[in-house]
Design a protein around this motif. Structure first.
Motif, PDB file in Angstrom:
ATOM      1  N   ALA A  43       0.839  -1.208   0.000  1.00  0.00           N
ATOM      2  CA  ALA A  43       0.000   0.000   0.000  1.00  0.00           C
ATOM      3  C   ALA A  43       0.869   1.252   0.000  1.00  0.00           C
ATOM      4  O   ALA A  43       0.569   2.241  -0.683  1.00  0.00           O
ATOM      5  CB  ALA A  43      -0.934  -0.009   1.212  1.00  0.00           C
ATOM      6  N   TRP A  44       1.962   1.219   0.763  1.00  0.00           N
ATOM      7  CA  TRP A  44       2.894   2.350   0.794  1.00  0.00           C
ATOM      8  C   TRP A  44       3.494   2.587  -0.596  1.00  0.00           C
ATOM      9  O   TRP A  44       3.601   3.727  -1.052  1.00  0.00           O
ATOM     10  CB  TRP A  44       3.999   2.083   1.817  1.00  0.00           C
ATOM     11  N   CYS A  50       1.338   6.609  -7.001  1.00  0.00           N
ATOM     12  CA  CYS A  50       0.219   7.461  -7.432  1.00  0.00           C
ATOM     13  C   CYS A  50       0.404   8.927  -7.048  1.00  0.00           C
ATOM     14  O   CYS A  50      -0.421   9.772  -7.417  1.00  0.00           O
ATOM     15  CB  CYS A  50      -1.092   6.927  -6.863  1.00  0.00           C
ATOM     16  N   GLY A  51       1.463   9.233  -6.311  1.00  0.00           N
ATOM     17  CA  GLY A  51       1.776  10.623  -5.998  1.00  0.00           C
ATOM     18  C   GLY A  51       0.991  11.225  -4.853  1.00  0.00           C
ATOM     19  O   GLY A  51       0.690  12.422  -4.869  1.00  0.00           O
ATOM     20  N   TYR A  52       0.646  10.393  -3.853  1.00  0.00           N
ATOM     21  CA  TYR A  52      -0.114  10.892  -2.705  1.00  0.00           C
ATOM     22  C   TYR A  52       0.718  10.856  -1.422  1.00  0.00           C
ATOM     23  O   TYR A  52       0.213  10.555  -0.345  1.00  0.00           O
ATOM     24  CB  TYR A  52      -1.394  10.074  -2.519  1.00  0.00           C
ATOM     25  N   LEU A  59      -3.747   7.793   4.580  1.00  0.00           N
ATOM     26  CA  LEU A  59      -4.057   6.632   3.748  1.00  0.00           C
ATOM     27  C   LEU A  59      -3.583   5.331   4.387  1.00  0.00           C
ATOM     28  O   LEU A  59      -4.294   4.317   4.351  1.00  0.00           O
ATOM     29  CB  LEU A  59      -3.422   6.806   2.362  1.00  0.00           C
ATOM     30  N   LEU A  60      -2.405   5.353   4.987  1.00  0.00           N
ATOM     31  CA  LEU A  60      -1.886   4.157   5.647  1.00  0.00           C
ATOM     32  C   LEU A  60      -2.719   3.800   6.880  1.00  0.00           C
ATOM     33  O   LEU A  60      -2.922   2.617   7.184  1.00  0.00           O
ATOM     34  CB  LEU A  60      -0.418   4.344   6.034  1.00  0.00           C
ATOM     35  N   LEU A  61      -3.205   4.821   7.587  1.00  0.00           N
ATOM     36  CA  LEU A  61      -4.098   4.557   8.715  1.00  0.00           C
ATOM     37  C   LEU A  61      -5.409   3.922   8.235  1.00  0.00           C
ATOM     38  O   LEU A  61      -5.964   3.033   8.906  1.00  0.00           O
ATOM     39  CB  LEU A  61      -4.396   5.862   9.464  1.00  0.00           C
ATOM     40  N   LEU A 115      -5.311   4.108  -7.229  1.00  0.00           N
ATOM     41  CA  LEU A 115      -5.106   4.051  -5.779  1.00  0.00           C
ATOM     42  C   LEU A 115      -6.261   3.306  -5.097  1.00  0.00           C
ATOM     43  O   LEU A 115      -6.026   2.392  -4.287  1.00  0.00           O
ATOM     44  CB  LEU A 115      -4.995   5.461  -5.203  1.00  0.00           C
ATOM     45  N   ALA A 116      -7.495   3.673  -5.444  1.00  0.00           N
ATOM     46  CA  ALA A 116      -8.661   3.054  -4.807  1.00  0.00           C
ATOM     47  C   ALA A 116      -8.764   1.570  -5.157  1.00  0.00           C
ATOM     48  O   ALA A 116      -8.977   0.721  -4.274  1.00  0.00           O
ATOM     49  CB  ALA A 116      -9.932   3.784  -5.227  1.00  0.00           C
ATOM     50  N   SER A 117      -8.612   1.255  -6.435  1.00  0.00           N
ATOM     51  CA  SER A 117      -8.690  -0.152  -6.849  1.00  0.00           C
ATOM     52  C   SER A 117      -7.545  -0.947  -6.248  1.00  0.00           C
ATOM     53  O   SER A 117      -7.725  -2.100  -5.830  1.00  0.00           O
ATOM     54  CB  SER A 117      -8.660  -0.266  -8.381  1.00  0.00           C
TER      55      SER A 117
END
Length: 276
Positions: A43-44, A50-52, A59-61, A115-117
C-alpha cells in the motif's frame, strides 16, 4: 560488487527461506502478521507511485483500520463482503484489458482509480489469503505459492526462448502468447503428475476440490489465468507512471507489488470460488 543476477538470487533465497519458515511454523497468527505487513508495504508503494505522499499517513491509517475490520469479518465468516466485490472488480479490469487495450481513460482522474482499486485489491488479497490459510490450512497456502512460482518461471523461460507473439506490447512487451500457453499447460502437467503420486493430498488439500475433473479442467487453468491478469494490471500502472519497478525494497526484484502481483487476483478468485 555483486551483479544484478547475484543480488536477485540472494534475494530469492531469502524470500524462499522466509516462505519455508512460515510453512514450518504452521501458525495462522504468524501468517496473518506477515501478510498484514506485506499488504501494508505494498500500500505504501502504491501511495508513492500514485503521488499521494502528502496524504500517506492518513491513507496508511485507512489501510491499517481496514485490515483490522477484515480480521473481524473473518472471525464471523463474513469475508465474502470484501472478496466478492473485488472479484468483480478483477472481471472489470479483464474487460478493459481485452476490449479497451488496458486504457482506463474514461476515468476523470486515473490516479484515484489506481489508488482506490489498488487498496481494494490488496485488502481482498489479505482476506483471501487468510481465508485459505484458515479454511484449507497453511500447507495448501504454501502449495498455492509454489504453483504461481512454477507458472511465472515457466512463462518466463518459455517466453524467452520460444516467444514470438506479443499480445500486450504496450502494456508488457516481454510477455508472449507462447509463454502464457507454455506456463499454463506446463504447470497443469506438473500438478497432474503430483496428483498421480499424491491423489489424496491433491483432492482434499491442494485446492480443497474433491472433483478431479473440475479441478484440472477449470480450477487450475482459471487460477493460473487470473495470475496473468494481476501481472498485467500492475504493468498497466507502471506504464502509466513510466516506472520500471514499483519499489526498491527487494534488491534485484523491485518492489513488493512486483512480487505479489500474480497472487492478487488468483487468491481472490479461489477464495470467491470456495465461498460460492
Amino acid at each position: 560488487m555483486l551483479s544484478n543476477l547475484q543480488t536477485r538470487m540472494i534475494t530469492s533465497i531469502v524470500l524462499l527461506a522466509a516462505a519455508f519458515l512460515l510453512f514450518y511454523l504452521d501458525s495462522y497468527s504468524v501468517t496473518r502478521y506477515v501478510i498484514s505487513l506485506i499488504v501494508f508495504l505494498a500500500a505504501w508503494e502504491l501511495i508513492k507511485i500514485c503521488g499521494y505522499q502528502k496524504q500517506r499517513l492518513t491513507l496508511l491509517l485507512m489501510v491499517f483500520f481496514a485490515i483490522f475490520i477484515i480480521n473481524g469479518l473473518l472471525r464471523y465468516s463474513n469475508e465474502i463482503f470484501i472478496i466478492a466485490p473485488v472479484f468483480f472488480l478483477w472481471v472489470f479490469i479483464l474487460y478493459v484489458l481485452l476490449f479497451r487495450s488496458g486504457e482506463f481513460s474514461f476515468f476523470k482522474d486515473i490516479r484515484i482509480f489506481f489508488l482506490a482499486s489498488g487498496f481494494l485489491i490488496l485488502l481482498a488479497f489479505f482476506a483471501s489469503t487468510m481465508y485459505i490459510a484458515s479454511d484449507w490450512g497453511i500447507e495448501s497456502l504454501f502449495k498455492l505459492l509454489i504453483v504461481i512460482v512454477l507458472a511465472d518461471t515457466l512463462g518466463y523461460l518459455i517466453g524467452k526462448y520460444f516467444g514470438k507473439n506479443k499480445p500486450f506490447k504496450k502494456i508488457s512487451p516481454n510477455k508472449t502468447v507462447e509463454g502464457y500457453v507454455g506456463s499454463l499447460f506446463g504447470t497443469i502437467l506438473i500438478v497432474l503428475l503430483y496428483s498421480l503420486n499424491y491423489p489424496y493430498e491433491t483432492n482434499l488439500c491442494f485446492f480443497n476440490c474433491s472433483n478431479e475433473l473440475l479441478f484440472f479442467v477449470f480450477v487450475i487453468p482459471a487460477f493460473i489465468l487470473f495470475s496473468f491478469l494481476g501481472d498485467l494490471y500492475i504493468s498497466i500502472i507502471k506504464r502509466y507512471f513510466n516506472i520500471d519497478d514499483t519499489g526498491t525494497l527487494l534488491p534485484g526484484h523491485g518492489g513488493i507489488l512486483d512480487r505479489i502481483d500474480s497472487y492478487l487476483p488468483s487468491f481472490t478468485f479461489l477464495a470467491f470460488l470456495d465461498l460460492l
